[in-house]
Design a protein around this motif. Structure first.
Motif, PDB file in Angstrom:
ATOM      1  N   SER A  35       0.739  -1.102   0.045  1.00 44.38           N
ATOM      2  CA  SER A  35       0.074   0.040  -0.303  1.00 44.38           C
ATOM      3  C   SER A  35       0.811   1.203   0.067  1.00 44.38           C
ATOM      4  CB  SER A  35      -0.972  -0.120   1.250  1.00 44.38           C
ATOM      5  OG  SER A  35      -1.844  -0.774   0.946  1.00 44.38           O
ATOM      6  N   ARG A  38       2.397   1.791  -3.328  1.00 44.49           N
ATOM      7  CA  ARG A  38       1.231   2.462  -4.328  1.00 44.49           C
ATOM      8  C   ARG A  38       0.792   3.789  -3.979  1.00 44.49           C
ATOM      9  NH1 ARG A  38      -3.286  -2.467  -4.180  1.00 44.49           N
ATOM     10  NH2 ARG A  38      -4.351  -0.988  -5.164  1.00 44.49           N
ATOM     11  N   PRO A  51      -4.452  -3.864  -1.291  1.00 43.14           N
ATOM     12  CA  PRO A  51      -3.767  -4.747  -2.340  1.00 43.14           C
ATOM     13  C   PRO A  51      -4.504  -6.055  -2.038  1.00 43.14           C
ATOM     14  CG  PRO A  51      -2.004  -3.951  -0.893  1.00 43.14           C
ATOM     15  CD  PRO A  51      -3.594  -3.318  -0.374  1.00 43.14           C
ATOM     16  N   TYR A  99       1.846  -4.569 -12.463  1.00 39.30           N
ATOM     17  CA  TYR A  99       1.486  -5.448 -11.523  1.00 39.30           C
ATOM     18  C   TYR A  99       2.684  -6.175 -11.079  1.00 39.30           C
ATOM     19  CZ  TYR A  99       1.602  -8.623 -15.353  1.00 39.30           C
ATOM     20  OH  TYR A  99       1.731  -9.454 -16.597  1.00 39.30           O
ATOM     21  N   LEU A 133      -1.010  -8.824  -8.960  1.00 37.35           N
ATOM     22  CA  LEU A 133      -1.244  -7.699  -7.945  1.00 37.35           C
ATOM     23  C   LEU A 133      -1.046  -6.301  -8.585  1.00 37.35           C
ATOM     24  CD1 LEU A 133      -0.972  -8.215  -4.261  1.00 37.35           C
ATOM     25  CD2 LEU A 133      -0.579  -6.012  -5.353  1.00 37.35           C
ATOM     26  N   ILE A 135      -0.055  -2.525  -8.995  1.00 33.41           N
ATOM     27  CA  ILE A 135       0.709  -1.816  -8.230  1.00 33.41           C
ATOM     28  C   ILE A 135       0.573  -0.422  -8.668  1.00 33.41           C
ATOM     29  CG2 ILE A 135       2.953  -0.817  -7.712  1.00 33.41           C
ATOM     30  CD1 ILE A 135       3.844  -3.741  -7.977  1.00 33.41           C
TER      31      ILE A 135
END
Length: 187
Positions: A35, A38, A51, A99, A133, A135
């Motif tokens: 987090s 990000r 996330p 990601y 995931l 980003i």
């Protein structure tokens, strides 16, 4: 899939017939680390979406309750597995996304995704399923390049023991149930 409702408590409104999501959440410490990265690329608004790895972002084909029951069955039939995140990838030029790659655990994610779609659950994204995931998403080219470069050496591993069942309520995704893999109930 945005999931600002993670961790909400109290009485829940009735499910929204048109939405259903299933995700893998991260352990708290790893989620906080990702987090923070990000936020460094996208600003504070990036922290609104914890996330996660999306297994299904869609809707119930008919009854939300039937679809939720089916998701519970898939979770109960599943088994915990190890998931590793290693390095970065991108969906550019088709989609402006950077990601983290799901390395080990990708096959298990794909199996869960496919099993979920065998019942009354629809995946409504325009692209084929690819466990990842996110980003950075839809940012200026400098931020996207920074995310790719800075996270290229990232590596983490954790045990996936549950999946989260979400519903879109009042403008955001809200956790309805956290379901144990291989279990008969909530995690």
């Amino acid at each position: 899939m945005t999931v600002p409702g993670i961790g909400q408590s109290g009485a829940s409104p009735a499910p929204h017939v048109g939405s259903l999501g299933v995700i893998i959440s991260l352990p708290a410490e790893l989620a906080a680390e990702i987090s923070a990265k990000r936020v460094s690329y996208a600003g504070p608004e990036a922290a609104v979406v914890p996330p996660h790895i999306t297994l299904v972002s869609g809707k119930a084909s008919d009854s939300w309750d039937e679809a939720a029951s089916y998701v519970r069955e898939v979770a109960a039939a599943g088994e915990p597995f190890t998931l590793s995140l290693r390095g970065t990838g991108t969906f550019e030029p088709l989609s402006p996304v950077v990601y983290l790659n799901v390395e080990s655990g990708a096959k298990e994610c794909a199996r869960l995704h496919e099993a979920l779609l065998q019942g009354p659950v629809e995946h409504l994204l325009e692209f084929d399923f690819h466990p990842h995931l996110t980003i950075a998403h839809d940012l200026d080219s400098g931020a996207m390049e920074s995310a790719k470069r800075e996270m290229a050496g990232f590596a983490a591993e954790f045990e996936v023991t549950s999946i989260g069942l979400f519903d879109f309520i009042a403008g955001g995704w809200a956790l309805r149930e956290e379901l144990e893999l291989g279990g008969n109930g909530q995690a």
